[in-house]
Design an enzyme around this catalytic site. Structure first.
Site, mmCIF file in Angstrom:
data_model
loop_
_atom_site.group_PDB
_atom_site.id
_atom_site.type_symbol
_atom_site.label_atom_id
_atom_site.label_comp_id
_atom_site.label_asym_id
_atom_site.label_seq_id
_atom_site.Cartn_x
_atom_site.Cartn_y
_atom_site.Cartn_z
ATOM 1 N N GLY A 63 -8.023 9.015 10.362
ATOM 2 C CA GLY A 63 -8.212 9.025 11.807
ATOM 3 C C GLY A 63 -9.265 9.974 12.322
ATOM 4 O O GLY A 63 -9.432 10.125 13.532
ATOM 5 N N ALA A 123 -9.739 5.447 4.916
ATOM 6 C CA ALA A 123 -9.580 6.604 5.809
ATOM 7 C C ALA A 123 -10.901 7.313 6.063
ATOM 8 O O ALA A 123 -11.686 7.562 5.147
ATOM 9 C CB ALA A 123 -8.559 7.616 5.282
ATOM 10 N N GLY A 124 -11.122 7.659 7.342
ATOM 11 C CA GLY A 124 -12.241 8.486 7.732
ATOM 12 C C GLY A 124 -13.437 7.754 8.300
ATOM 13 O O GLY A 124 -14.332 8.377 8.866
ATOM 14 N N LYS A 171 0.855 -1.186 0.000
ATOM 15 C CA LYS A 171 0.000 0.000 0.000
ATOM 16 C C LYS A 171 0.890 1.235 0.000
ATOM 17 O O LYS A 171 1.703 1.426 0.907
ATOM 18 C CB LYS A 171 -0.913 0.019 1.226
ATOM 19 C CG LYS A 171 -1.792 1.272 1.267
ATOM 20 C CD LYS A 171 -2.499 1.440 2.591
ATOM 21 C CE LYS A 171 -3.124 2.828 2.667
ATOM 22 N NZ LYS A 171 -3.698 3.125 3.994
ATOM 23 N N ASN A 178 -8.655 1.553 10.375
ATOM 24 C CA ASN A 178 -7.824 1.230 11.522
ATOM 25 C C ASN A 178 -8.367 1.888 12.791
ATOM 26 O O ASN A 178 -8.815 1.221 13.711
ATOM 27 C CB ASN A 178 -6.373 1.658 11.283
ATOM 28 C CG ASN A 178 -5.480 1.305 12.448
ATOM 29 O OD1 ASN A 178 -5.150 0.143 12.637
ATOM 30 N ND2 ASN A 178 -5.098 2.283 13.255
ATOM 31 N N THR A 179 -8.379 3.222 12.819
ATOM 32 C CA THR A 179 -8.732 3.948 14.033
ATOM 33 C C THR A 179 -10.146 3.641 14.507
ATOM 34 O O THR A 179 -10.392 3.550 15.716
ATOM 35 C CB THR A 179 -8.583 5.465 13.803
ATOM 36 O OG1 THR A 179 -7.271 5.733 13.291
ATOM 37 C CG2 THR A 179 -8.758 6.237 15.098
#
Length: 261
Positions: A165, A191-192, A104, A213-214
């Site tokens: 994040g 993301a987001g 990635k 992830n977050t």
């Protein structure tokens, strides 16, 4: 490997995956918790920040002691890289260290927003593809750059839903849909995502998968959130394949009005 009924598996760089959810390895309280969340998520691919995660030092806790690279596909990424050269060096080291060629790529513009630097990203992608890497690429929700990245040979396009994040969810569904409609390779929203409904929205737009992830790692109960995300991605995909009803301006009764007593 299990796939949902009447649906082909997700295929990236010639490899088929039953799960359309990809999760990360950052911000968890421990590698053990990360491993539990991964099991609950059903994901088969896990991203690994090569500059931040311990893979080799046996004197410290190692990711590979909890998550097996033989069982799961490790996806080395270039988190924390702000130039094409940094990203190239990081992924070349990943190939030397673990033989990884599916990677990635992300090249960031600044610390505050962590938006991609698209010029540097495109430059790095072109070189990596020429060197034999299979490049999954993080990018802005920009249909023009998404097409350019695909044209240089990236095997998956990964437009952001919102800031890394942030948990803000899908901020630009119109552009995401344009990217998905034009793409000839998988589009993974990256993301987001903040909660399960965000993942479902991404999949209902037609995305082939979601990376997060977050949203899992910083949930009050990461393992339960991972399970929620697993179901959310499946539900969104099934809804997309089913095709939603058209929106209408006025009410339409569920039961026919003709023949009323």
């Amino acid at each position: 490997m299990q796939t949902e009924a009447h649906d082909a598996p997700l295929e990236i760089a010639g490899k088929a995956f039953g799960s359309r959810l990809i999760i990360g390895t950052g911000k968890y309280a421990s590698y053990a918790q990360n491993a539990q969340a991964l099991e609950a998520s059903g994901a088969e691919i896990v991203t690994v920040a090569m500059r931040r995660v311990n893979l080799t030092d046996p004197s410290q806790p190692r990711l590979v002691d909890f998550i097996s690279p033989q069982r799961f596909v490790f996806l080395p990424n270039t988190a924390g890289c702000f130039t094409a050269e940094e990203a190239l060096r990081t992924l070349r080291l990943a190939r030397e260290a673990g033989g990884w060629t599916l990677v990635k790529l992300e090249v960031l513009a600044d610390q505050k927003t962590l938006y991609p630097d698209m010029a540097e990203t495109l430059s790095a992608a072109r070189i990596l593809v020429a060197e034999g890497f299979e490049v999954m690429v993080y990018c802005n929700d920009d249909p023009v750059y998404a097409r350019k990245l695909e044209d240089v040979g990236c095997c998956a396009i990964m437009p952001l839903g919102s800031l890394i994040g942030s948990g803000l969810g899908i901020q630009n569904p119109v552009n995401l849909r344009l990217i998905i409609e034009q793409a000839r390779v998988p589009v993974i929203v990256d993301a987001g995502v903040g909660t399960a409904s965000d993942a479902t929205i991404a999949m209902e737009l037609g995305a082939h998968g979601v990376l997060m992830n977050t949203a899992i790692a910083l949930a009050k109960d990461p393992v339960r959130m991972a399970l929620a995300m697993r179901h959310a991605v499946i539900a969104g995909r099934e809804a997309f394949l089913a095709g939603r009803m058209p929106k209408k301006r006025y009410a339409d009764p569920s039961s026919p009005l003709a023949g009323l007593i």
